[in-house]
Motif scaffolding. Structure first.
Motif, short mmCIF file in Angstrom:
data_model
loop_
_atom_site.label_atom_id
_atom_site.label_comp_id
_atom_site.label_asym_id
_atom_site.label_seq_id
_atom_site.Cartn_x
_atom_site.Cartn_y
_atom_site.Cartn_z
N LYS A 144 50.41 45.86 39.78
CA LYS A 144 49.18 45.98 40.57
C LYS A 144 49.20 47.27 41.36
N ALA A 145 48.08 47.98 41.31
CA ALA A 145 47.99 49.28 41.95
C ALA A 145 47.35 49.16 43.32
N LYS A 146 47.45 50.25 44.09
CA LYS A 146 46.73 50.36 45.35
C LYS A 146 45.25 50.20 45.10
N ARG A 147 44.54 49.52 46.02
CA ARG A 147 43.13 49.24 45.83
C ARG A 147 42.28 49.98 46.84
N GLY A 148 40.98 50.09 46.52
CA GLY A 148 40.01 50.59 47.48
C GLY A 148 39.74 49.54 48.54
N PRO A 149 38.82 49.82 49.46
CA PRO A 149 38.60 48.90 50.58
C PRO A 149 37.84 47.63 50.25
N THR A 150 37.21 47.54 49.06
CA THR A 150 36.48 46.33 48.69
C THR A 150 36.99 45.81 47.37
N PHE A 390 33.53 52.15 55.42
CA PHE A 390 33.46 53.36 54.59
C PHE A 390 34.31 53.17 53.34
N GLU A 391 33.72 53.59 52.18
CA GLU A 391 34.36 53.36 50.90
C GLU A 391 34.82 54.63 50.20
N LYS A 392 34.03 55.73 50.34
CA LYS A 392 34.36 56.93 49.57
C LYS A 392 33.60 58.13 50.12
N PRO A 393 34.04 59.33 49.76
CA PRO A 393 33.27 60.53 50.14
C PRO A 393 31.92 60.54 49.43
N GLU A 397 29.34 67.88 51.25
CA GLU A 397 30.55 68.24 51.99
C GLU A 397 30.57 67.52 53.34
N GLY A 398 31.69 66.84 53.64
CA GLY A 398 31.85 66.16 54.92
C GLY A 398 31.14 64.83 55.02
N GLN A 399 30.48 64.40 53.95
CA GLN A 399 29.73 63.14 53.98
C GLN A 399 30.61 61.97 53.52
N MET A 400 30.43 60.81 54.17
CA MET A 400 31.10 59.58 53.75
C MET A 400 30.04 58.51 53.49
N VAL A 401 30.38 57.62 52.56
CA VAL A 401 29.45 56.55 52.16
C VAL A 401 30.13 55.21 52.34
N GLY A 402 29.38 54.26 52.85
CA GLY A 402 29.91 52.91 53.01
C GLY A 402 28.80 51.89 52.98
N ALA A 413 26.79 62.00 57.60
CA ALA A 413 27.18 63.41 57.49
C ALA A 413 28.19 63.76 58.58
N ASP A 414 28.97 64.81 58.34
CA ASP A 414 29.98 65.28 59.31
C ASP A 414 30.82 64.10 59.80
N CYS A 415 31.31 63.33 58.87
CA CYS A 415 31.97 62.06 59.18
C CYS A 415 33.49 62.22 59.16
N THR A 416 34.13 61.79 60.22
CA THR A 416 35.59 61.87 60.30
C THR A 416 36.27 60.59 59.84
N ALA A 417 35.49 59.54 59.58
CA ALA A 417 36.07 58.27 59.13
C ALA A 417 36.64 58.40 57.73
#
Length: 441
Positions: A144-150, A390-393, A397-402, A413-417
């Motif tokens: 089993k590999a490392k998983r994403g957050p969901t 948050f799940e992925k970039p 540039e600098g954007q995160m999606v969740g 945008a401009d997300c540090t998470a």
């Protein structure tokens, strides 16, 4: 040391197929395979099929035809068909497409390594049984590999409802629930691998009645409360539910269980009692609406999602209007809608069918109404604060999606998470299918 063999899996259909594909990859990982994103360099190709959509089998044959050149270039390439189309048409697939080496149903995919070994010996492998051995238990010790957050987690399979339009009872079998202890163990393993949100899956997930560690059958509500106690698991969802299995304990959990998210997918299919009876749904439009009233009383901000079939045999203009009236009353945040199409072996397939132009016109009008409510609900989120996992970039540039607790996609945008973090976000804009926001604080 020889390079690992490469496995390409293409998944069709529902979330349960996504879960099954992950388990297939784990099974074949134990046989020395690693996943690849392209069929071009694969040593083994698996199509994990779905029988729900129109002309599902023909689409599979078309896809298989595109692999013929790959097989010509690499005679050692093994091609398999899995899932519900495999279950329904196993021998026919072998007959029509000689390039297929393996056909495996959704209850037998834990046997893939043995089937692959048989195929390597030049023998065809077909397994569409409903075996007594527990496929989940067989797979639990695979790499089993490392998983994403969901992550998805199947807790129940099969269906005893026999809706007139549906093949699931024939392809997935009778309703079976996994023991609660095994589900909790798998959930803890997922959390240890980085998962923070789990969606419980089942054809009728709220019919769950698995054996608990106390020896008694647990309901879905009781299972959710046990999952709520797992440290590191922050969010719980479940899908797909049947209105007749929505008990009071589960309704109450939506109002009191902190980790159970305020989103519920509750298919109704039609707003006409006459059509619901012909569909063998065993509920009425009125009972469905009263059920939603009780759910919203427990959790006033819950976002409702549904399923609709238009153009079911014998559906009149009045029947369709009843569906439109129900949509207007419930005001769904999301909905999935389809034109009725026949499934061989189901009762509705033998009935007189509506004209395709009528179906198309009704579907267009229904989707237009659903989109109106979806956009209104999304637009009303502007100015509110939500909790975003948050799940992925993002693409910028600098954007995160969740995802918010209401399952809205949120771009920041401009997300540090980082992926896996949960943060408060103020919604500043509503798009066609997503929201944009800014980190709070």
């Amino acid at each position: 040391m020889a390079d690992p063999k490469k496995l390409f899996i293409k998944t069709y259909g529902c979330q349960m197929n996504v879960y099954d594909s992950e388990r297939m990859a784990e099974a074949m990982g134990g046989a020395g395979y690693v996943e690849t994103n392209s069929p071009d360099d694969a040593d083994m190709i698996l199509l994990n099929t779905c029988h729900i959509r129109e002309k599902a089998a023909e689409k599979v044959y078309s896809e298989l035809g595109r692999f013929r050149s790959l097989k010509d270039e690499n005679p050692d390439l093994k091609i398999g068909v899995a899932g519900c189309v495999a279950q329904a048409e196993g021998e026919e697939i072998m007959r029509r497409q000689p390039l297929v080496d393996m056909v495996v149903g959704p209850q037998s995919y834990h046997r893939l390594p043995q089937m692959e070994a048989k195929a390597r010996e030049g023998k065809k492998a077909l397994d569409t049984d409903f075996p007594l051995d527990d496929k989940f238990e067989t797979l639990k010790n695979r790499p089993k590999a490392k998983r994403g957050p969901t992550a998805f987690l199947t807790v129940q399979e099969g269906c005893d409802k026999f809706c007139a339009f549906c093949v699931v009872p024939y392809t997935r079998g009778a309703e079976v629930s996994r023991p609660a202890t095994r589900i909790l163990d798998e959930a803890r393993d997922l959390v240890d691998r980085g998962v923070r949100e789990i969606t419980l899956l089942g054809q009728n997930v709220n019919a769950y009645h698995g054996e608990g560690p106390d020896g008694n059958d647990w309901s879905l509500a009781r299972l959710i409360w046990a999952l709520n106690d797992i440290d590191g698991l922050e969010r719980i969802r479940f899908t797909t539910s049947h209105p007749n299995d929505m008990d009071e304990a589960l309704i109450e959990a939506h109002g009191t269980c902190e980790k159970l998210m305020p989103y519920l997918h509750l298919p109704v299919q039609s707003g006409s009692d006459r059509i619901l009876k012909r569909m063998n749904r065993k509920h009425t439009a009125e009972s469905y609406i009263r059920l939603i009233e009780r759910i919203r009383a427990a959790r006033p901000d819950i976002l409702m999602s549904g399923d609709f079939i238009v153009g079911f045999p014998e559906e009149t203009d009045a029947d369709f209007q009843a569906t439109m009236d129900l949509i207007e009353e419930v005001k769904y945040g999301y909905a999935f809608s389809f034109k009725y199409s026949t499934r061989p072996g189901t009762p509705a397939a033998e009935r007189a069918q509506l004209d395709e132009d009528v179906k198309s016109d009704r579907l267009y009008r229904l989707q237009e109404r659903i989109t109106h409510h979806q956009r209104a609900i999304q637009d009303a989120m502007v100015g509110r604060e939500v909790s975003v996992l948050f799940e992925k970039p993002g693409r910028l540039e600098g954007q995160m999606v969740g995802k918010s607790e209401y399952l809205h996609a949120v771009h920041v945008a401009d997300c540090t998470a980082q992926p896996g973090e949960i943060a408060r976000v103020k919604i500043v804009e509503s798009g066609s299918n997503s929201l944009s926001g800014q980190l709070v604080g």
